[in-house]
Motif scaffolding. Structure first.
Motif, PDB file in Angstrom:
ATOM      1  N   LEU A 141       0.847  -1.258  -0.164  1.00 60.39           N
ATOM      2  CA  LEU A 141      -0.023  -0.044   0.159  1.00 60.39           C
ATOM      3  C   LEU A 141       0.918   1.275  -0.010  1.00 60.39           C
ATOM      4  N   LYS A 142       2.093   1.175   0.054  1.00 59.53           N
ATOM      5  CA  LYS A 142       3.207   2.209  -0.153  1.00 59.53           C
ATOM      6  C   LYS A 142       2.894   3.172   0.974  1.00 59.53           C
ATOM      7  N   ILE A 143       2.587   2.812   2.310  1.00 59.66           N
ATOM      8  CA  ILE A 143       2.339   3.615   3.397  1.00 59.66           C
ATOM      9  C   ILE A 143       3.529   4.413   3.921  1.00 59.66           C
ATOM     10  N   ASP A 144       4.718   3.990   3.670  1.00 63.08           N
ATOM     11  CA  ASP A 144       5.887   4.678   3.975  1.00 63.08           C
ATOM     12  C   ASP A 144       6.272   5.930   3.123  1.00 63.08           C
ATOM     13  N   ASP A 145       5.641   5.790   1.865  1.00 61.95           N
ATOM     14  CA  ASP A 145       6.060   6.702   0.884  1.00 61.95           C
ATOM     15  C   ASP A 145       5.070   7.911   0.994  1.00 61.95           C
ATOM     16  N   HIS A 146       4.033   7.982   1.954  1.00 64.70           N
ATOM     17  CA  HIS A 146       2.882   9.135   1.952  1.00 64.70           C
ATOM     18  C   HIS A 146       3.026   9.742   3.305  1.00 64.70           C
ATOM     19  N   ASP A 147       2.428  10.755   3.495  1.00 59.16           N
ATOM     20  CA  ASP A 147       2.094  11.398   4.728  1.00 59.16           C
ATOM     21  C   ASP A 147       0.535  11.214   5.071  1.00 59.16           C
ATOM     22  N   THR A 179     -27.216   1.013  19.290  1.00 58.59           N
ATOM     23  CA  THR A 179     -25.905   0.399  18.730  1.00 58.59           C
ATOM     24  C   THR A 179     -26.209   0.311  17.131  1.00 58.59           C
ATOM     25  N   LEU A 180     -25.287   0.559  16.564  1.00 62.92           N
ATOM     26  CA  LEU A 180     -25.369   0.762  15.004  1.00 62.92           C
ATOM     27  C   LEU A 180     -24.125   0.198  14.343  1.00 62.92           C
ATOM     28  N   TYR A 181     -23.889  -0.092  13.270  1.00 66.84           N
ATOM     29  CA  TYR A 181     -22.782  -0.378  12.171  1.00 66.84           C
ATOM     30  C   TYR A 181     -22.705   0.958  11.449  1.00 66.84           C
ATOM     31  N   LEU A 182     -21.435   1.730  11.671  1.00 69.09           N
ATOM     32  CA  LEU A 182     -21.164   2.857  10.989  1.00 69.09           C
ATOM     33  C   LEU A 182     -20.138   2.722   9.979  1.00 69.09           C
ATOM     34  N   ARG A 183     -20.639   2.873   8.886  1.00 70.26           N
ATOM     35  CA  ARG A 183     -19.737   2.664   7.557  1.00 70.26           C
ATOM     36  C   ARG A 183     -19.343   3.899   6.877  1.00 70.26           C
ATOM     37  N   HIS A 184     -18.256   4.059   6.276  1.00 65.39           N
ATOM     38  CA  HIS A 184     -17.677   5.388   5.531  1.00 65.39           C
ATOM     39  C   HIS A 184     -17.049   4.743   4.134  1.00 65.39           C
ATOM     40  N   TYR A 185     -17.292   5.455   3.212  1.00 66.02           N
ATOM     41  CA  TYR A 185     -16.757   5.297   1.929  1.00 66.02           C
ATOM     42  C   TYR A 185     -15.895   6.560   1.554  1.00 66.02           C
ATOM     43  N   TRP A 186     -14.811   6.433   1.078  1.00 66.76           N
ATOM     44  CA  TRP A 186     -14.178   7.559   0.232  1.00 66.76           C
ATOM     45  C   TRP A 186     -13.157   6.851  -0.828  1.00 66.76           C
ATOM     46  N   LYS A 187     -12.320   7.684  -1.342  1.00 68.93           N
ATOM     47  CA  LYS A 187     -11.164   7.282  -2.320  1.00 68.93           C
ATOM     48  C   LYS A 187      -9.778   7.836  -1.871  1.00 68.93           C
ATOM     49  N   ASP A 188      -8.900   7.220  -1.503  1.00 66.17           N
ATOM     50  CA  ASP A 188      -7.562   7.648  -1.288  1.00 66.17           C
ATOM     51  C   ASP A 188      -6.628   6.971  -2.305  1.00 66.17           C
ATOM     52  N   LYS A 189      -6.125   7.657  -3.371  1.00 60.73           N
ATOM     53  CA  LYS A 189      -5.225   7.223  -4.311  1.00 60.73           C
ATOM     54  C   LYS A 189      -4.071   6.795  -3.666  1.00 60.73           C
ATOM     55  N   ARG A 190      -3.913   7.377  -2.469  1.00 62.31           N
ATOM     56  CA  ARG A 190      -2.268   6.809  -2.089  1.00 62.31           C
ATOM     57  C   ARG A 190      -2.306   5.596  -1.545  1.00 62.31           C
ATOM     58  N   LEU A 191      -3.617   4.847  -1.485  1.00 61.80           N
ATOM     59  CA  LEU A 191      -3.601   3.412  -1.250  1.00 61.80           C
ATOM     60  C   LEU A 191      -3.810   2.380  -2.168  1.00 61.80           C
ATOM     61  N   SER A 192      -3.956   3.093  -3.319  1.00 57.86           N
ATOM     62  CA  SER A 192      -4.125   2.221  -4.738  1.00 57.86           C
ATOM     63  C   SER A 192      -3.107   1.234  -4.843  1.00 57.86           C
ATOM     64  N   PHE A 193      -3.192  -0.130  -5.154  1.00 59.73           N
ATOM     65  CA  PHE A 193      -2.485  -1.201  -5.538  1.00 59.73           C
ATOM     66  C   PHE A 193      -2.591  -1.954  -6.552  1.00 59.73           C
ATOM     67  N   ARG A 194      -1.380  -2.664  -7.099  1.00 59.88           N
ATOM     68  CA  ARG A 194      -1.561  -3.492  -8.448  1.00 59.88           C
ATOM     69  C   ARG A 194      -2.390  -4.798  -8.210  1.00 59.88           C
ATOM     70  N   SER A 195      -3.315  -5.401  -8.781  1.00 55.75           N
ATOM     71  CA  SER A 195      -3.883  -6.363  -8.364  1.00 55.75           C
ATOM     72  C   SER A 195      -4.141  -7.198  -9.824  1.00 55.75           C
TER      73      SER A 195
END
Length: 414
Positions: free
Chosen positions: A13-19, A55-71
């Motif tokens: 996920l290249k976590i160390d390459d981004h802030d 009591t609930l299940y809370l779900r979030h959806y967004w897009k972060d290009k920094r987490l894109s990977f090859r598959s």
């Protein structure tokens, strides 16, 4: 092996390459964050504390290009809560919440799913206790609307655009959700902008639900006993006005019982500064019971005053007799003794001086017959019950007024 797995994930996920302390697309347009909610349970609603627990299940959806990977197969990767601490996630909080926590049995109930194109699904299971401003002016015939409010704590609408992912369909509820005291009428979602003078505008999401209170419990515990106490107080209107030991305790008992009912209801309610619907019913019932006691006080006072006048000025046709002696062979009873001032009027109805005589046929048991010597023989005798004119009219006025009050009350609040 755990460290090796973490290293492989960080490299993939290249976590160390981004802030990741900065939001995605920092300096550009606001990050769209979609939200959907699955309500698992509505645990408790408290009128005293003015809050509810959900009591609930809370779900979030967004897009972060920094987490894109090859598959090669375009499949997503799912992680637990350990990765959440290393990447950027929306800083959501519940507005007006008193207490909330994320479940951690057997592990933290947190899920993170990352797709190859950088889309992220972040889900967690939360129990929150939030404030609900209730209007209890119609209690217990009321309908309450409460809301759970979700908002970003740090990011304004310039940095984060919070929205319901699928509109009203973003809110799903379990069909088995039920409450002992309320009927859940509706769940729906809304969104608004909230303004803070020191920080700016924020997107705020609302989970609204409408509750209607079940009335049957309060009918059995409050309304029905109060009505019975009022009806019981009317019994004194049919009791002889001379029966002080019977009428006075009856009135006092009903007054004390109504006081107990009112105290019990108010003990389980918040100390609000306005009058509730149940207060109106109970206090009007209390006034009816109290007036029945006052009615006998008026009857007793006026009857005593009239008898004193009759002793001073004997009317025409009255017979002078000594009537304090009981008839031989009859059981001694206070209601079979004859008043010296009314003996001359037996056999005819009288309304003079506001007094009306009612005749009742009673069978009196003969303990002994001195003339015939028979024991236990039965005989019929005329017994008179003194009814004051106030008692006579109260028999109609009190029930009629209370029935009219009930018609008006239930037509307004039902």
């Amino acid at each position: 092996m755990t460290k090796a797995l973490d290293t492989r994930t960080d490299k993939l996920l290249k976590i160390d390459d981004h802030d990741f302390t900065m939001r995605p697309g920092f300096g550009g347009p606001a990050v769209p964050v979609g939200v959907d909610v699955q309500v698992e349970s509505l645990d408790a609603i408290s009128e005293v504390e003015m809050d509810f627990t959900m009591t609930l299940y809370l779900r979030h959806y967004w897009k972060d290009k920094r987490l894109s990977f090859r598959s090669s197969n375009n499949q997503s990767m799912t992680f637990d809560g350990r990765l959440v601490k290393k990447i950027w996630v929306p800083d959501m909080f519940f507005v007006h919440s008193k207490k909330s926590f994320t479940h951690d049995t057997t592990t933290d109930n947190v899920m993170l799913r990352v797709y190859p194109d950088g889309k992220v699904l972040y889900s967690l299971r939360v129990t929150v206790t939030s404030m609900c401003s209730m209007d209890l002016s119609r209690f217990p015939l009321d309908t309450q609307t409460c809301s759970l409010e979700i908002e970003s704590y740090a990011y304004t609408d310039d940095d984060l655009m919070l929205y319901w992912k699928a509109g009203n369909r973003s809110l799903n509820t379990d069909e088995r959700i039920s409450l002992s005291q309320f009927l859940i009428q509706e769940f729906h979602t809304t969104s608004k902008l909230a303004f803070y003078s020191s920080t700016g505008w924020y997107n705020r999401l609302y989970i609204n639900f409408t509750l209607r209170r079940h009335i049957f419990f309060f009918l059995l515990q409050t309304y029905f006993p109060a009505t019975l106490m009022v009806m019981l107080s009317w019994v004194s209107f049919w009791i002889d006005r001379r029966a002080v030991p019977a009428r006075v305790p009856l009135g006092i008992t009903t007054v004390l019982t109504m006081s107990t009912i009112i105290t019990g209801v108010n003990a389980s309610m918040p100390r609000v500064s306005y009058i509730k619907a149940v207060d109106i019913y109970l206090w009007v019932s209390f006034v009816f019971v109290f007036l029945s006691v006052i009615e006998y006080a008026a009857v007793n006072y006026l009857s005593t005053r009239e008898e004193r006048k009759e002793r001073k000025v004997p009317g025409p046709g009255r017979l002078s007799c000594t009537c304090g002696e009981a008839h031989p062979g009859m059981m001694s009873a206070s209601y079979s003794e004859v008043n010296a001032n009314t003996t001359g009027n037996y056999g005819m109805p009288e309304e003079n001086g506001g007094v009306k005589r009612e005749r009742m046929l009673a069978q009196l048991a003969m303990e002994s017959d001195q003339l015939t010597g028979h024991v236990g023989s039965g005989a019929y005798s005329n017994v008179w019950i003194d009814t004051h004119v106030i008692d006579y009219y109260s028999r109609v006025l009190f029930p009629g007024s209370y029935i009219l009050f009930n018609i008006i009350y239930w037509s307004i609040y039902s």
